[in-house]
Structure formats: C-alpha cells, structure tokens
Enzyme design. Structure first.
Site, PDB file in Angstrom:
ATOM      1  N   LYS A 135     -11.565   0.213  13.513  1.00  0.00           N
ATOM      2  CA  LYS A 135     -10.265   0.623  14.049  1.00  0.00           C
ATOM      3  C   LYS A 135     -10.319   0.697  15.571  1.00  0.00           C
ATOM      4  O   LYS A 135      -9.327   0.395  16.245  1.00  0.00           O
ATOM      5  CB  LYS A 135      -9.839   1.975  13.459  1.00  0.00           C
ATOM      6  CG  LYS A 135      -9.424   1.907  11.993  1.00  0.00           C
ATOM      7  CD  LYS A 135      -8.029   1.299  11.826  1.00  0.00           C
ATOM      8  CE  LYS A 135      -7.549   1.316  10.390  1.00  0.00           C
ATOM      9  NZ  LYS A 135      -6.234   0.653  10.219  1.00  0.00           N
ATOM     10  N   TYR A 137      -4.425  -8.252  23.789  1.00  0.00           N
ATOM     11  CA  TYR A 137      -3.258  -9.144  23.662  1.00  0.00           C
ATOM     12  C   TYR A 137      -2.130  -8.704  24.583  1.00  0.00           C
ATOM     13  O   TYR A 137      -1.346  -9.522  25.039  1.00  0.00           O
ATOM     14  CB  TYR A 137      -2.797  -9.242  22.199  1.00  0.00           C
ATOM     15  CG  TYR A 137      -3.500 -10.364  21.464  1.00  0.00           C
ATOM     16  CD1 TYR A 137      -4.842 -10.243  21.106  1.00  0.00           C
ATOM     17  CD2 TYR A 137      -2.845 -11.558  21.179  1.00  0.00           C
ATOM     18  CE1 TYR A 137      -5.505 -11.278  20.464  1.00  0.00           C
ATOM     19  CE2 TYR A 137      -3.506 -12.600  20.530  1.00  0.00           C
ATOM     20  CZ  TYR A 137      -4.833 -12.455  20.177  1.00  0.00           C
ATOM     21  OH  TYR A 137      -5.483 -13.490  19.547  1.00  0.00           O
ATOM     22  N   LYS A 168       1.932 -13.371  18.696  1.00  0.00           N
ATOM     23  CA  LYS A 168       1.962 -14.159  19.948  1.00  0.00           C
ATOM     24  C   LYS A 168       2.846 -15.401  19.768  1.00  0.00           C
ATOM     25  O   LYS A 168       3.690 -15.704  20.606  1.00  0.00           O
ATOM     26  CB  LYS A 168       0.532 -14.560  20.302  1.00  0.00           C
ATOM     27  CG  LYS A 168       0.424 -15.380  21.563  1.00  0.00           C
ATOM     28  CD  LYS A 168      -1.034 -15.618  21.914  1.00  0.00           C
ATOM     29  CE  LYS A 168      -1.139 -16.773  22.902  1.00  0.00           C
ATOM     30  NZ  LYS A 168      -1.823 -17.928  22.325  1.00  0.00           N
ATOM     31  N   GLY A 194      -3.572  -1.932  -2.359  1.00  0.00           N
ATOM     32  CA  GLY A 194      -2.137  -1.795  -2.593  1.00  0.00           C
ATOM     33  C   GLY A 194      -1.829  -2.135  -4.050  1.00  0.00           C
ATOM     34  O   GLY A 194      -2.656  -2.724  -4.747  1.00  0.00           O
ATOM     35  N   ILE A 239      -2.422 -17.665   8.219  1.00  0.00           N
ATOM     36  CA  ILE A 239      -1.128 -17.903   7.554  1.00  0.00           C
ATOM     37  C   ILE A 239      -0.109 -18.176   8.656  1.00  0.00           C
ATOM     38  O   ILE A 239      -0.190 -17.590   9.738  1.00  0.00           O
ATOM     39  CB  ILE A 239      -0.713 -16.712   6.644  1.00  0.00           C
ATOM     40  CG1 ILE A 239       0.614 -17.000   5.932  1.00  0.00           C
ATOM     41  CG2 ILE A 239      -0.665 -15.384   7.394  1.00  0.00           C
ATOM     42  CD1 ILE A 239       0.911 -16.076   4.746  1.00  0.00           C
ATOM     43  N   ASP A 280       0.191  -8.759   1.176  1.00  0.00           N
ATOM     44  CA  ASP A 280      -0.795  -7.818   0.631  1.00  0.00           C
ATOM     45  C   ASP A 280      -1.707  -8.593  -0.320  1.00  0.00           C
ATOM     46  O   ASP A 280      -1.238  -9.445  -1.073  1.00  0.00           O
ATOM     47  CB  ASP A 280      -0.095  -6.673  -0.123  1.00  0.00           C
ATOM     48  CG  ASP A 280      -0.942  -5.411  -0.164  1.00  0.00           C
ATOM     49  OD1 ASP A 280      -0.508  -4.375   0.347  1.00  0.00           O
ATOM     50  OD2 ASP A 280      -2.069  -5.482  -0.712  1.00  0.00           O
ATOM     51  N   GLY A 294       0.822  -1.221   0.000  1.00  0.00           N
ATOM     52  CA  GLY A 294       0.000   0.000   0.000  1.00  0.00           C
ATOM     53  C   GLY A 294       0.848   1.260   0.000  1.00  0.00           C
ATOM     54  O   GLY A 294       2.092   1.197  -0.052  1.00  0.00           O
ATOM     55  N   TYR A 315     -15.136   1.899   9.251  1.00  0.00           N
ATOM     56  CA  TYR A 315     -13.720   2.223   9.467  1.00  0.00           C
ATOM     57  C   TYR A 315     -13.487   2.633  10.920  1.00  0.00           C
ATOM     58  O   TYR A 315     -12.631   2.077  11.606  1.00  0.00           O
ATOM     59  CB  TYR A 315     -13.316   3.349   8.516  1.00  0.00           C
ATOM     60  CG  TYR A 315     -11.830   3.589   8.421  1.00  0.00           C
ATOM     61  CD1 TYR A 315     -10.981   2.640   7.869  1.00  0.00           C
ATOM     62  CD2 TYR A 315     -11.274   4.791   8.859  1.00  0.00           C
ATOM     63  CE1 TYR A 315      -9.614   2.872   7.771  1.00  0.00           C
ATOM     64  CE2 TYR A 315      -9.908   5.029   8.746  1.00  0.00           C
ATOM     65  CZ  TYR A 315      -9.087   4.071   8.202  1.00  0.00           C
ATOM     66  OH  TYR A 315      -7.744   4.308   8.101  1.00  0.00           O
ATOM     67  N   ASP A 337      -4.444 -12.431   1.833  1.00  0.00           N
ATOM     68  CA  ASP A 337      -5.454 -11.647   2.547  1.00  0.00           C
ATOM     69  C   ASP A 337      -5.321 -11.972   4.033  1.00  0.00           C
ATOM     70  O   ASP A 337      -5.540 -13.113   4.439  1.00  0.00           O
ATOM     71  CB  ASP A 337      -6.843 -12.050   2.012  1.00  0.00           C
ATOM     72  CG  ASP A 337      -7.968 -11.330   2.734  1.00  0.00           C
ATOM     73  OD1 ASP A 337      -7.722 -10.725   3.801  1.00  0.00           O
ATOM     74  OD2 ASP A 337      -9.100 -11.395   2.222  1.00  0.00           O
TER      75      ASP A 337
END
Ligand code: UDP
Length: 335
Positions: free
Chosen positions: A171, A181, A127, A58, A83, A53, A32, A167, A78
């Site tokens: 956020k 966390y 983590k 981006g 992952i 990304d 991005g 948004y 994504d």
C-alpha cells in the site's frame, strides 16, 4: 435496509451528489465489501459504472442486484493483467485488494501484485483517459503507529519483512505510484487512508474474517469469542455508510488533486471491550477465549480526522453501538 442506507449516503453527500450523475466510473474490486456499496450508490445516483473484480475475495452476490441495470457493467478481471477501454472514462476508483490479516499470510503475493502491478495498470487506464484517480490506501501504511491519534503527516512504523509487510509495504508502494503519476503526468489523484471499517456484506468466514464479523457470528452461534492477545489492543471502527460517504466526497470534490486523507471513525475501543459490547447487543451466552496475538498486530489505532473534516466537510455520524446493531441485524437475517 440496504436501500434505505444507500439513500442515506446519497442524502449526506449533499451538493456533491449532483456531480455523480452521468459520470463514467471504473471501480476495481467493485464486487468487494466497500466496492459493491460504492457501485450501488453510484448507479443509484445516475453514474455509468464498470465494475472489475476477479472474485477472489469479492462476491458476485454483492453485485447481483445491479446486474440488470443498464448503467452497470461487470467484467470479471484480475487488475494485475492489462485491460483496455475505448470509450471515455471520467474517474477510476482502485479498490482491488485482499485486506484481511489472515489473507496476508495465505496470499501475500496476490496482495503485493494488486497494489503494485494492479495499480500500475489502473493508473495506465487513468492516464489514457485523463481520468481522475482515487486509491483506497490504508491506516496500515502507518504500521504500529507511535503517534495516536495518527495524522496524515505521520510517516509510519512498518516492519518491511514482517507478517503484514505484503499489505503495508504494497500500500505504501501504491501511494508512491499514485504520487508519481501526478508528478510525471499531472494526473488528478486522491488517496484515502481507510481505517477499520465494518458493516453489512463484510465476510466473516475463514481467511476473510475481520474482528467484527467474526465476533458477531461467534456470538450469534453461541461459540466462544476469540480474543487475540489480552484484548487491550485498540481499533477505531467506522460504519460502512460513513466510509462510503467519505470516499465519494474525496472522489467527487473538484480541485482536490493530491489530497491524502484519513477516513475513519476516531472512537477508539479495546478489542476485549468490543467483544463485551457485541455479547451484550446479541444477548449471547458466549464465553471469551484467549489466543496468541499475531505478530506485528498494531497495539493502538485511531485516526486524526481533522483533515477530512476540514477538506471534505466529512465526519462519521454512526456511533459504534448503532453500527453494530445494524451489522448484527444483517448477520441475523443472513442466517
Ligand atoms: N482480533 C481478535 N480476534 C479475532 C480477530 C481479530 O482479537 O477473532 C483482533 C486482531 O488481533 C486485531 C483486531 O482484532 O488486534 C482487529 O483485527 P482485524 O482482523 O479486524 O484487522 P486489523 O485491524 O488487525 O487489520
């Protein structure tokens, strides 16, 4: 020009730049606008960077110059999908999210997911590796702020079901995840609340267009500058090299876990005046054209950056005129 600007950021990092060398950094949203600048500085300074990304906002061209570098790996992915990484990671920078108000209307669910499911995946990676975590949050967590300049203490004036809520609320939720966390797992976390940032690589077209690239493109092609509302609403614009310097200081300073900090420029300007400055700097013949103000468009936005000055030793250096000149040069060369 870009190379000189990257070198400038590294110089401004001062002693902190030596902490970057050899670090293994995962950057989500690394292709991005801001992500690609960060990847470039990190690689230049000897970090090993993995850039994730999904390329929905981006651009692959943003990272093309890095693709041959042995210290840079791009994985199209994504971040709302799991992952796993086996090799150690030192720092995760979670930037992945669409960020333009036009995208809020068209892709609200993707935005919600990037900052809830996506941050959950990214925090899970942090983590597992006991990696430091930096979240790029936003001034939008303050909504239509009633305290100007707005400090980190301000709790916000957000419409939870409005046009911008995907948004703003996502956020805010993302920040809550980050703090959770830290509380539950003792993770080393930092939150940057980014105020309007602009500069080379920002997209001007379609749903991606933010006010500065839109006005610059309109001015350069002698099309009318589209003012939303009467143009008395204000923003405070931070040039990209200043923003990247602030973000990297926040990411690489030791012993700042839990720090939440505004990063932006505190030079406030009405949008109509911004249009006039851009017309003057481009020597454009463009007219101005007035359109309805989008719903919930904040009336004023200006950060209190005292905390960033005190804790990060950071302050913006590039004036609006200087930053606009550099941005205009970029858009001229792109044409
Ligand atoms: N804006 C405008 N004309 C445009 C695009 C935006 O007048 O063509 C206004 C918009 O209504 C807002 C400000 O410029 O008040 C900044 O818009 P931007 O899209 O950059 O992001 P925001 O700060 O609202 O998140």
């Amino acid at each position: 020009m870009n190379r000189k600007e990257v070198e400038g950021i590294i110089r401004n990092l001062g002693a902190i730049r030596h902490r970057i060398e050899g670090k293994k950094v995962l950057v989500t949203g690394g292709a991005g606008f801001l992500g690609s600048w960060i990847c470039e500085v990190l690689v230049e300074q000897g970090a090993k960077v993995i850039c994730l990304d999904n390329l929905v906002s981006g651009l692959k061209t943003n990272i093309d110059p890095l693709m041959d570098n042995a210290n840079f790996t791009f994985i199209p992915h994504d971040i709302t999908q799991p992952i796993f990484f086996d090799d150690p990671l030192d720092i995760i920078l979670h930037l992945a999210s669409r960020a333009s108000p036009f995208e809020f209307e068209k892709y609200p669910i993707q935005i919600l997911k990037a900052n809830t499911l996506g941050i959950w995946i990214a925090l899970g990676i942090a983590k597992k590796h006991n990696a430091r975590f930096l979240y790029t949050s936003t001034s939008e967590v303050y909504g239509d702020a009633t305290e100007i300049p707005t400090s980190e203490e301000y709790r916000g004036n957000v419409n939870p079901i409005g046009q911008r809520s995907c948004y703003d609320e996502a956020k805010r939720c993302g920040e809550s995840y980050v703090i959770a966390y830290k509380m539950e797992h003792g993770l080393d976390v930092r939150i940057a609340r980014i105020f309007n940032t602009y500069g080379p690589r920002m997209r001007a077209e379609g749903v991606y267009g933010r006010v500065i690239p839109r006005f610059v493109e309109q001015a350069l092609s002698n099309k009318p500058l589209t003012i939303f509302g009467d143009g008395t609403q204000t923003r405070s614009f931070c040039y990209v090299t200043d923003q990247i310097e602030g973000l990297l200081k926040l990411a690489f300073l030791d012993e700042e876990s839990g720090l939440v900090v505004n990063i932006g420029n505190d030079e406030e300007i009405p949008i109509l005046e911004l249009a006039n400055v851009i017309k003057e700097l481009t020597q454009s013949e463009s007219e101005t054209e007035f359109h309805p103000l989008p719903k919930d468009d904040p009336l004023r936005r200006r950060p209190d950056i005292t905390k960033a000055q005190e804790r990060l030793g950071w302050a913006p250096k590039v004036s609006l005129r200087e930053g606009l000149e550099r941005t205009i040069r970029y858009f001229r060369e792109k044409k």
